[in-house]
Design a protein around this motif. Structure first.
Motif, short mmCIF file in Angstrom:
data_model
loop_
_atom_site.label_atom_id
_atom_site.label_comp_id
_atom_site.label_asym_id
_atom_site.label_seq_id
_atom_site.Cartn_x
_atom_site.Cartn_y
_atom_site.Cartn_z
N PRO A 115 63.16 -61.74 -35.54
CA PRO A 115 63.62 -62.97 -34.90
C PRO A 115 64.32 -63.78 -36.15
N TRP A 116 65.31 -64.61 -35.42
CA TRP A 116 65.94 -65.58 -36.57
C TRP A 116 66.02 -66.96 -36.01
N GLY A 117 65.96 -67.26 -34.71
CA GLY A 117 66.14 -68.37 -34.23
C GLY A 117 66.13 -68.34 -32.36
N GLY A 118 66.12 -69.23 -31.89
CA GLY A 118 66.34 -69.54 -30.59
C GLY A 118 65.10 -69.55 -29.84
N PHE A 119 64.92 -69.25 -28.53
CA PHE A 119 63.56 -69.55 -27.70
C PHE A 119 63.73 -68.45 -26.50
N THR A 120 62.60 -68.53 -25.87
CA THR A 120 62.40 -67.74 -24.60
C THR A 120 61.66 -68.68 -23.86
N ARG A 121 61.82 -68.41 -22.54
CA ARG A 121 61.09 -69.09 -21.63
C ARG A 121 59.94 -68.18 -21.01
N LEU A 122 59.76 -66.99 -21.36
CA LEU A 122 58.93 -65.92 -21.00
C LEU A 122 57.30 -66.59 -21.38
#
Length: 122
Positions: A115-122
């Motif tokens: 992982p390096w960045g960002g997001f998930t809505r899961l």
């Protein structure tokens, strides 16, 4: 980030095995549907039927291991039947699987991306 472990399997369907593989896929999807830690289990096929991508996301490394040691894999010989139908051309993993999950993924020749960045809505 969230502890999820995801990957994409790229598979080359062996000559004459598409229909057998389709039937196997339906069995495997049905089996995975009941696994609580399996969040995503989606199969995609190229227009010519020669390439399949399987997109998988698990809640955590324990769910990865549970998926691969499930009754379906053992009782239905899914691993052997899977390899009779396809050649694994690439497996790209996203997340930080633990050593037990890596043993399973390494058998497929996986490459890993942390992982390096960002997001998930899961």
């Amino acid at each position: 980030m969230n502890g999820h472990v995801s990957w994409v399997n790229e598979l080359a369907v062996k000559d004459g095995q598409l229909e057998t593989f389709r039937e196997l896929m339906e069995e495997m999807v049905s089996g995975a549907r009941t696994q609580p830690g399996t969040l995503t289990y989606e199969w995609y096929i190229s227009p010519d039927g020669g390439t399949v991508h399987v997109v998988e996301t698990y809640a955590d490394s324990a769910a990865v291991v549970a998926h691969h040691v499930s009754e379906g894999f053992a009782l239905n010989n899914w691993t052997r039947r899977f390899m009779d139908c396809v050649n694994v051309t690439r497996v790209v993993v996203y997340g930080d699987p633990n050593p037990a999950a890596r043993v399973i993924l390494d058998r497929l020749g996986a490459t890993y991306n942390s992982p390096w960045g960002g997001f998930t809505r899961l």
